[in-house]
Design an enzyme around this catalytic site. Sequence first.
Site, mmCIF file in Angstrom:
data_model
loop_
_atom_site.group_PDB
_atom_site.id
_atom_site.type_symbol
_atom_site.label_atom_id
_atom_site.label_comp_id
_atom_site.label_asym_id
_atom_site.label_seq_id
_atom_site.Cartn_x
_atom_site.Cartn_y
_atom_site.Cartn_z
ATOM 1 N N GLU A 10 0.834 -1.203 0.000
ATOM 2 C CA GLU A 10 0.000 0.000 0.000
ATOM 3 C C GLU A 10 0.866 1.250 0.000
ATOM 4 O OE1 GLU A 10 -3.012 -0.208 -0.609
ATOM 5 O OE2 GLU A 10 -3.451 -2.311 -0.147
ATOM 6 N N ARG B 122 -18.326 -0.864 4.294
ATOM 7 C CA ARG B 122 -19.365 -1.506 3.478
ATOM 8 C C ARG B 122 -20.007 -2.648 4.252
ATOM 9 N NH1 ARG B 122 -18.470 -5.268 -0.198
ATOM 10 N NH2 ARG B 122 -16.222 -4.914 -0.133
ATOM 11 N N CYS C 248 -8.463 -1.958 7.727
ATOM 12 C CA CYS C 248 -7.041 -1.981 7.340
ATOM 13 C C CYS C 248 -6.517 -0.570 7.105
ATOM 14 C CB CYS C 248 -6.843 -2.833 6.085
ATOM 15 S SG CYS C 248 -6.978 -4.598 6.434
ATOM 16 N N HIS D 160 -1.358 -5.695 2.016
ATOM 17 C CA HIS D 160 -2.505 -6.595 1.918
ATOM 18 C C HIS D 160 -2.042 -7.919 1.329
ATOM 19 C CE1 HIS D 160 -5.796 -3.487 2.449
ATOM 20 N NE2 HIS D 160 -6.291 -4.540 3.073
HETATM 21 N N1 PCA Z 1 -8.770 -6.979 6.015
HETATM 22 C C1 PCA Z 1 -9.733 -5.919 6.182
HETATM 23 C C2 PCA Z 1 -9.761 -5.617 7.646
HETATM 24 C C3 PCA Z 1 -9.088 -6.767 8.314
HETATM 25 C C4 PCA Z 1 -8.419 -7.504 7.218
HETATM 26 O O1 PCA Z 1 -7.659 -8.465 7.367
HETATM 27 C C5 PCA Z 1 -9.446 -4.696 5.308
HETATM 28 O O2 PCA Z 1 -8.857 -4.849 4.216
HETATM 29 O O3 PCA Z 1 -9.805 -3.577 5.677
#
Ligand code: PCA
Length: 202
Positions: free
Chosen positions: A78, A88, A141, A163
């Site tokens: 990111e 959402r 996140c 991610h």
């Molecule tokens: N993914 C979610 C929140 C917790 C996770 O593992 C996100 O992408 O916001």
Amino acid sequence: MVLVTGFEPFGGDSFNPSGEIALALDGLQLAGQPVRGLVLPCVFGQSLVALRRALRRNRPALVICLGLAGGRNCFSLERVAINVNDARIPDNAGASPVDEAIVSKGPVGYWSTLPIKAIRAAWEEAGFAAEISQTAGTFVCNHVFYGLMRSLARSGGRGGFVHVPPASEGMGLDRMVRAVEMAIEVSFSISQDLRVSGGALS
Ligand code: PCA
């Protein structure tokens, strides 16, 4: 020391690889640094309380926060955290904030201070599919990423957010753990990120 965080399962799932990776790395020594792994609740607010407590206690030189991106098929480094909560689906405490600032009067965004291009290059060389992502979404996140970068801007230390895709046959937990180890090693081995494009056409 190095702090790695992941999340508990959310949205009705029973498994979240990000939390498992953090637990697998807990107690290791990487790049000459002790690693601490922590699983955060997938809850607006509480997740940041837990993260800030760990930052205060450990004063990490490097922090990598991980989360699951169910719809992505590769590791996403990111680039930027933005100052908004817009859920959402409900978080694990049932909250669904819409169009709320994470920090009222806080800056619109914070940049990752991980060498995201160098990590992507190292991953690709090792056969891990990876991309630079221009948004971490607006759920928990991004919330944790924003809070992390705001804390690090004050306390010092580098960090960012990655991610991970759902675990699959070709990409099991072991390979994911190895990828995060590599990200830690690259972060300590270079002082300046590579200057190659990670841009996207909209
Ligand atoms: N993914 C979610 C929140 C917790 C996770 O593992 C996100 O992408 O916001």
